[in-house]
Scaffold this active site. Structure first.
Site, PDB file in Angstrom:
ATOM      1  N   THR A   5      36.062  42.626 -40.839  1.00  0.00           N
ATOM      2  CA  THR A   5      35.213  43.822 -40.796  1.00  0.00           C
ATOM      3  C   THR A   5      33.971  43.682 -41.673  1.00  0.00           C
ATOM      4  O   THR A   5      33.269  44.661 -41.915  1.00  0.00           O
ATOM      5  CB  THR A   5      36.014  45.070 -41.221  1.00  0.00           C
ATOM      6  OG1 THR A   5      36.397  44.924 -42.602  1.00  0.00           O
ATOM      7  CG2 THR A   5      37.254  45.250 -40.352  1.00  0.00           C
ATOM      8  N   THR A   6      33.759  42.467 -42.181  1.00  0.00           N
ATOM      9  CA  THR A   6      32.547  42.171 -42.956  1.00  0.00           C
ATOM     10  C   THR A   6      31.917  40.908 -42.360  1.00  0.00           C
ATOM     11  O   THR A   6      32.599  40.115 -41.707  1.00  0.00           O
ATOM     12  CB  THR A   6      32.876  41.904 -44.441  1.00  0.00           C
ATOM     13  OG1 THR A   6      33.793  40.807 -44.523  1.00  0.00           O
ATOM     14  CG2 THR A   6      33.505  43.137 -45.089  1.00  0.00           C
TER      15      THR A   6
ATOM     16  N   HIS B  12      44.255  46.466 -47.014  1.00  0.00           N
ATOM     17  CA  HIS B  12      44.338  45.309 -46.111  1.00  0.00           C
ATOM     18  C   HIS B  12      45.031  44.148 -46.802  1.00  0.00           C
ATOM     19  O   HIS B  12      44.530  43.648 -47.813  1.00  0.00           O
ATOM     20  CB  HIS B  12      42.936  44.872 -45.676  1.00  0.00           C
ATOM     21  CG  HIS B  12      42.336  45.800 -44.676  1.00  0.00           C
ATOM     22  ND1 HIS B  12      40.982  45.861 -44.438  1.00  0.00           N
ATOM     23  CD2 HIS B  12      42.919  46.703 -43.850  1.00  0.00           C
ATOM     24  CE1 HIS B  12      40.754  46.772 -43.486  1.00  0.00           C
ATOM     25  NE2 HIS B  12      41.920  47.300 -43.128  1.00  0.00           N
TER      26      HIS B  12
ATOM     27  N   HIS C 289      31.660  44.464 -52.942  1.00  0.00           N
ATOM     28  CA  HIS C 289      31.911  45.418 -51.863  1.00  0.00           C
ATOM     29  C   HIS C 289      33.327  45.954 -51.830  1.00  0.00           C
ATOM     30  O   HIS C 289      33.613  46.899 -51.113  1.00  0.00           O
ATOM     31  CB  HIS C 289      31.464  44.893 -50.500  1.00  0.00           C
ATOM     32  CG  HIS C 289      31.760  43.466 -50.221  1.00  0.00           C
ATOM     33  ND1 HIS C 289      32.806  43.069 -49.445  1.00  0.00           N
ATOM     34  CD2 HIS C 289      31.131  42.342 -50.636  1.00  0.00           C
ATOM     35  CE1 HIS C 289      32.809  41.747 -49.386  1.00  0.00           C
ATOM     36  NE2 HIS C 289      31.818  41.277 -50.096  1.00  0.00           N
TER      37      HIS C 289
ATOM     38  N   HIS D 233      42.944  43.915 -50.457  1.00  0.00           N
ATOM     39  CA  HIS D 233      41.774  44.666 -50.927  1.00  0.00           C
ATOM     40  C   HIS D 233      41.807  46.029 -50.247  1.00  0.00           C
ATOM     41  O   HIS D 233      42.644  46.252 -49.365  1.00  0.00           O
ATOM     42  CB  HIS D 233      40.480  43.909 -50.575  1.00  0.00           C
ATOM     43  CG  HIS D 233      40.306  43.733 -49.104  1.00  0.00           C
ATOM     44  ND1 HIS D 233      40.759  42.620 -48.426  1.00  0.00           N
ATOM     45  CD2 HIS D 233      39.786  44.548 -48.148  1.00  0.00           C
ATOM     46  CE1 HIS D 233      40.510  42.763 -47.141  1.00  0.00           C
ATOM     47  NE2 HIS D 233      39.926  43.940 -46.934  1.00  0.00           N
TER      48      HIS D 233
ATOM     49  N   GLU E 107      38.992  52.193 -42.434  1.00  0.00           N
ATOM     50  CA  GLU E 107      38.216  51.478 -41.417  1.00  0.00           C
ATOM     51  C   GLU E 107      38.750  51.858 -40.037  1.00  0.00           C
ATOM     52  O   GLU E 107      38.006  52.297 -39.174  1.00  0.00           O
ATOM     53  CB  GLU E 107      38.310  49.970 -41.652  1.00  0.00           C
ATOM     54  CG  GLU E 107      37.707  49.570 -42.984  1.00  0.00           C
ATOM     55  CD  GLU E 107      37.034  48.219 -42.948  1.00  0.00           C
ATOM     56  OE1 GLU E 107      37.748  47.209 -42.820  1.00  0.00           O
ATOM     57  OE2 GLU E 107      35.787  48.174 -43.047  1.00  0.00           O
TER      58      GLU E 107
ATOM     59  N   HIS F 139      39.504  49.634 -48.755  1.00  0.00           N
ATOM     60  CA  HIS F 139      38.263  50.286 -48.315  1.00  0.00           C
ATOM     61  C   HIS F 139      38.450  51.768 -48.627  1.00  0.00           C
ATOM     62  O   HIS F 139      39.549  52.302 -48.408  1.00  0.00           O
ATOM     63  CB  HIS F 139      38.053  50.074 -46.812  1.00  0.00           C
ATOM     64  CG  HIS F 139      38.000  48.619 -46.426  1.00  0.00           C
ATOM     65  ND1 HIS F 139      36.819  47.915 -46.280  1.00  0.00           N
ATOM     66  CD2 HIS F 139      38.994  47.719 -46.195  1.00  0.00           C
ATOM     67  CE1 HIS F 139      37.083  46.669 -45.958  1.00  0.00           C
ATOM     68  NE2 HIS F 139      38.403  46.513 -45.902  1.00  0.00           N
TER      69      HIS F 139
HETATM   70  C1  SG7 Z   1      36.528  42.177 -48.214  1.00  0.00           C
HETATM   71  O1  SG7 Z   1      36.832  42.128 -46.817  1.00  0.00           O
HETATM   72  C2  SG7 Z   1      37.049  40.988 -48.982  1.00  0.00           C
HETATM   73  C3  SG7 Z   1      36.798  39.667 -48.270  1.00  0.00           C
HETATM   74  C4  SG7 Z   1      37.260  39.781 -46.825  1.00  0.00           C
HETATM   75  C5  SG7 Z   1      36.543  40.915 -46.148  1.00  0.00           C
HETATM   76  O2  SG7 Z   1      35.169  42.256 -48.439  1.00  0.00           O
HETATM   77  O3  SG7 Z   1      38.420  41.161 -49.188  1.00  0.00           O
HETATM   78  O4  SG7 Z   1      37.537  38.626 -48.875  1.00  0.00           O
HETATM   79  C6  SG7 Z   1      37.081  38.084 -50.054  1.00  0.00           C
HETATM   80  C7  SG7 Z   1      37.980  37.066 -50.658  1.00  0.00           C
HETATM   81  O5  SG7 Z   1      36.037  38.424 -50.565  1.00  0.00           O
HETATM   82  O6  SG7 Z   1      36.957  38.569 -46.136  1.00  0.00           O
HETATM   83  C8  SG7 Z   1      37.442  36.426 -45.271  1.00  0.00           C
HETATM   84  C9  SG7 Z   1      37.935  37.690 -45.853  1.00  0.00           C
HETATM   85  O7  SG7 Z   1      39.120  37.895 -46.012  1.00  0.00           O
HETATM   86  C10 SG7 Z   1      36.971  41.096 -44.679  1.00  0.00           C
HETATM   87  O8  SG7 Z   1      38.361  41.295 -44.597  1.00  0.00           O
HETATM   88  S1  SG7 Z   1      38.931  42.390 -43.658  1.00  0.00           S
HETATM   89  O9  SG7 Z   1      38.503  42.106 -42.309  1.00  0.00           O
HETATM   90  O10 SG7 Z   1      40.355  42.349 -43.856  1.00  0.00           O
HETATM   91  N1  SG7 Z   1      38.366  43.799 -44.069  1.00  0.00           N
HETATM   92 ZN    ZN Z   2      39.391  44.945 -45.280  1.00  0.00          ZN
END
Ligand code: SG7
Ligand code: ZN
Length: 262
Positions: free
Chosen positions: A204-205, A122, A64, A97, A109, A99
């Site tokens: 946000t996930t 983020h 994602h 990461h 977001e 978006h």
């Molecule tokens: C992304 O957003 C990934 C997730 C992250 C999630 O899908 O970066 O992290 C990993 C290592 O897969 O989840 C627990 C976490 O950090 C949600 O992050 S966010 O709220 O900053 N968008």
């Molecule tokens: Zn994020």
């Protein structure tokens, strides 16, 4: 994972139905930030520590997003961390990461006055008083995520290029690689970090845990269309282009959004 996972994931309205999920909670993220109803607050400045060059970061397509993680052998005294800015204690960096949208009319977001940016970066940090990222995720002040809007500029952002260069090696879901170029943390930040929005929200996930102290900078960073196009070439588990991986904005409810003015 069921084979329809990508379709389920692409429909954020269905996330609240997941058992054990907080996605239907009343402190969810992202939100549409309304500058006129935010409350100005005299937070101290944020301080960035060890925000220099990091060698051999891991880049992973997790189906994602593209996630950039610290190298396993990084000594603890070199881990980037943040203090100040109204945060209690210190928050250590774990991963960043992005978006992004399928085109540049959308992708971020958070929204500002209902305006989308083409992407949002983020930087995820955990509260070191909880000892580990996993333990921190059990607490309402467990994570501090810095949100940085990316806007289209006419030329490549040279500081983002080390992140973009090897995206071709992780096109498919769950591919990963090691970055050969140094990543300069401080150069990922906006020119000006003294003004930002602050509110309490969630991941946000799924499972959308309400454990995030959000800092959203109002100064964007530039990225080129050419660099964005590289992110749009990544693929999800079903081999489709990984685009529009942003959650729609959630209700603010009775929360306050604070603003630190520059
Ligand atoms: C992304 O957003 C990934 C997730 C992250 C999630 O899908 O970066 O992290 C990993 C290592 O897969 O989840 C627990 C976490 O950090 C949600 O992050 S966010 O709220 O900053 N968008
Ligand atoms: Zn994020």
């Amino acid at each position: 994972k069921p084979s329809s996972w990508s379709k389920w994931y692409a429909n954020p309205n269905s996330w609240a139905d997941l058992s054990g999920s907080s996605c239907g909670g009343n402190q969810q993220s992202p939100i549409d930030i309304q500058p006129r109803s935010s409350v100005t607050k005299a937070f101290p400045k944020l301080a960035f520590h060890n925000y220099g060059n990091i060698d051999r970061m891991i880049l992973m397509n997790n189906g994602h997003t593209a996630v950039y993680i610290l190298p396993a052998k990084l000594p603890e005294n070199r881990v980037p961390y943040i203090t100040g800015g109204g945060l209690n204690g210190s928050y250590a960096f774990v991963q960043f990461h992005l978006h992004w949208g399928g085109d540049s009319t959308k992708g971020s977001e958070h929204l500002i006055k209902s305006k989308s940016y083409p992407a949002e970066l983020h930087l995820v940090h955990y509260n070191t008083k909880y000892g580990s990222f996993a333990d921190a995720t059990m607490h309402s002040d467990g994570l501090a995520v810095l949100g940085i809007f990316l806007q289209v500029g006419s030329s490549d952002n040279e500081f983002l290029q080390p992140l973009v260069d090897q995206l071709g090696e992780v096109i498919a879901d769950h591919n990963e690689t090691t970055l050969t170029d140094l990543v300069s943390f401080k150069d990922l930040l906006p020119r000006q970090t003294s003004s930002f929005y602050r509110y309490n929200g969630s991941l946000t996930t799924p499972n959308c845990q309400q454990i995030v102290i959000w800092t959203v900078f109002d100064t964007p960073v530039e990225i080129s269309e050419r660099q964005l196009a590289k992110y749009r070439q990544l693929e999800n588990a079903e081999g489709e282009h990984l685009v529009n991986n942003f959650r729609p904005s959630q209700r603010e409810n009775d929360r306050l959004v604070f603003y630190r003015s520059p």
